[in-house]
Design an enzyme around this catalytic site. Structure first.
Site, PDB file in Angstrom:
ATOM      1  N   ARG A   7     -41.715  65.217 -78.562  1.00 34.93           N
ATOM      2  CA  ARG A   7     -42.678  65.823 -79.641  1.00 34.93           C
ATOM      3  C   ARG A   7     -42.344  65.414 -80.934  1.00 34.93           C
ATOM      4  O   ARG A   7     -41.189  64.936 -81.121  1.00 34.93           O
ATOM      5  CB  ARG A   7     -42.297  67.410 -79.265  1.00 34.93           C
ATOM      6  CG  ARG A   7     -42.612  68.101 -78.149  1.00 34.93           C
ATOM      7  CD  ARG A   7     -44.199  68.084 -78.303  1.00 34.93           C
ATOM      8  NE  ARG A   7     -44.886  68.974 -76.975  1.00 34.93           N
ATOM      9  CZ  ARG A   7     -45.180  68.437 -76.129  1.00 34.93           C
ATOM     10  NH1 ARG A   7     -45.457  67.199 -75.859  1.00 34.93           N
ATOM     11  NH2 ARG A   7     -45.849  69.421 -75.168  1.00 34.93           N
ATOM     12  N   GLU A  18     -50.561  67.221 -85.993  1.00 36.04           N
ATOM     13  CA  GLU A  18     -51.603  66.343 -85.392  1.00 36.04           C
ATOM     14  C   GLU A  18     -52.706  66.947 -85.578  1.00 36.04           C
ATOM     15  O   GLU A  18     -52.999  68.201 -85.373  1.00 36.04           O
ATOM     16  CB  GLU A  18     -51.120  66.191 -83.777  1.00 36.04           C
ATOM     17  CG  GLU A  18     -49.859  65.276 -83.643  1.00 36.04           C
ATOM     18  CD  GLU A  18     -49.600  65.432 -81.921  1.00 36.04           C
ATOM     19  OE1 GLU A  18     -50.256  65.746 -81.343  1.00 36.04           O
ATOM     20  OE2 GLU A  18     -48.351  64.859 -81.664  1.00 36.04           O
ATOM     21  N   HIS A  48     -51.233  60.805 -79.256  1.00 35.52           N
ATOM     22  CA  HIS A  48     -50.789  61.735 -78.066  1.00 35.52           C
ATOM     23  C   HIS A  48     -51.494  61.736 -76.975  1.00 35.52           C
ATOM     24  O   HIS A  48     -52.134  62.832 -76.284  1.00 35.52           O
ATOM     25  CB  HIS A  48     -50.620  63.230 -78.755  1.00 35.52           C
ATOM     26  CG  HIS A  48     -49.840  64.168 -77.958  1.00 35.52           C
ATOM     27  ND1 HIS A  48     -49.166  65.392 -78.591  1.00 35.52           N
ATOM     28  CD2 HIS A  48     -49.446  64.267 -76.863  1.00 35.52           C
ATOM     29  CE1 HIS A  48     -48.447  65.973 -77.975  1.00 35.52           C
ATOM     30  NE2 HIS A  48     -48.423  65.383 -76.778  1.00 35.52           N
TER      31      HIS A  48
END
Length: 333
Positions: free
Chosen positions: A237, A266, A285
């Site tokens: 993360r 993000e 991601h």
């Protein structure tokens, strides 16, 4: 008697899962198209299948109320930080999708490692300039053979990365909260003692959940003692890293580069200095996606549905702090 299970449309392949589970007796799957519908399902379902991002404060409140029959949450994601934020009633079991995503995330971590070691960002810039100059690239080329790689986190992802590193001849150090044997790992280091091994590492990989203990753990104090040539890889993360400290370390050549699949916020802001760093690989991601990931997720969910119906232990059980009975070991560290 039919058991009702609610499925959030966001983050799970609802139609595919319903099709895969159509032959399971005694189960009714109900798709929730919106967040409001998902929270309503907490009042008429015995289990919910959703992504961590869909676990809201309101949903947590409903599960804690005596009106909710929910006894199990299946997260599609490997992460479960929203449960740590909002809490989870002791009577509700939590399972995650870690084993479904682990192999693909591990492959992606290897791609980031090899891309940096083999100077792919540099050669891509050379390609855009139509410049074929081996002499410019060769000084930046390195090999994984013989390197020391530390992996923080020993869940499905961390173990998968360790297994993939072994054929390359790397020395693997597993960093965990409490000592225990780890397959494909040469040495085990306690998390509290990580600063004793950081100066030796050529590569540091973060593959663990985000919580109050791990937030910002990779910070200036770590970068100060790491090798100037060392690489930082994050497939966990974004919040695991102090991003400002990382940018400073990259700018000042305190470390040699970074491969990041995640960011604190993000999407990553277009003005972030990380976009301009020559020694950084950024991916949006997507480490878990591609290949058989979604197939494995559906297989996991189907198996757990049958186990839940039959009263058997569920796969990928996550013990949140309130449910550990004093234990300090997290399932993924």
């Amino acid at each position: 008697m039919t058991m009702r299970i609610g499925i959030s449309k966001g983050g799970l392949q609802g139609a595919e899962l319903i099709d895969a589970c159509s032959d399971i007796a005694g189960i009714e799957l109900v798709v929730a198209d919106t967040q409001d519908e998902l929270e309503e399902r907490a009042l008429d379902c015995e289990a919910l299948m959703l992504n961590s991002a869909r676990y809201s404060a309101r949903l947590a409140e409903r599960l804690a109320s005596g009106a909710s029959p929910v006894r199990w949450l299946q997260f599609a994601s490997a992460g479960y930080e929203t449960v740590l934020e909002h809490g989870l009633s002791d009577h509700v079991l939590l399972t995650n999708g870690g084993s479904a995503w682990g192999p693909t995330v591990a492959e992606h971590a290897m791609a980031l490692i090899l891309g940096l070691l083999r100077a792919v960002p540099l050669m891509e810039r050379e390609r855009l300039r139509a410049r074929w100059d081996a002499s410019h690239v060769i000084p930046h080329l390195r090999s994984l053979e013989g390197m020391k790689v530390g992996i923080v986190g020993a869940g499905d992802i961390g173990r998968g990365i360790a297994a993939r590193l072994r054929p390359f001849g790397a020395e693997v150090i597993g960093v965990v909260r409490s000592p225990r044997p780890l397959e494909h790992v040469d040495h085990v280091c306690i998390l509290d003692q990580i600063c004793s091994v950081l100066p030796e590492l050529d590569i540091l990989v973060l593959a663990l959940p985000l919580n109050d203990e791990t937030r910002g753990m990779a910070n200036a104090s770590w970068f100060h003692i790491m090798k100037p040539s060392s690489l930082l890889i994050n497939v966990g993360r974004g919040g695991l890293i102090d991003q400002s400290a990382l940018i400073d370390a990259l700018r000042n050549n305190a470390i040699g580069g970074a491969g990041l699949d995640v960011a604190i916020d993000e999407p990553l802001c277009p003005s972030s200095p990380l976009w301009l760093q020559d020694n950084v690989i950024l991916t949006p991601h997507i480490a878990a996606l591609g290949g058989r990931s979604l197939d494995r997720l559906i297989e996991l969910c189907k198996e757990n549905i049958m186990r839940f119906r039959d009263g058997l232990p569920l796969r990928n059980r996550v013990l949140v702090p309130s449910q550990r009975n004093g234990s300090v070991r997290a399932v993924d560290l």
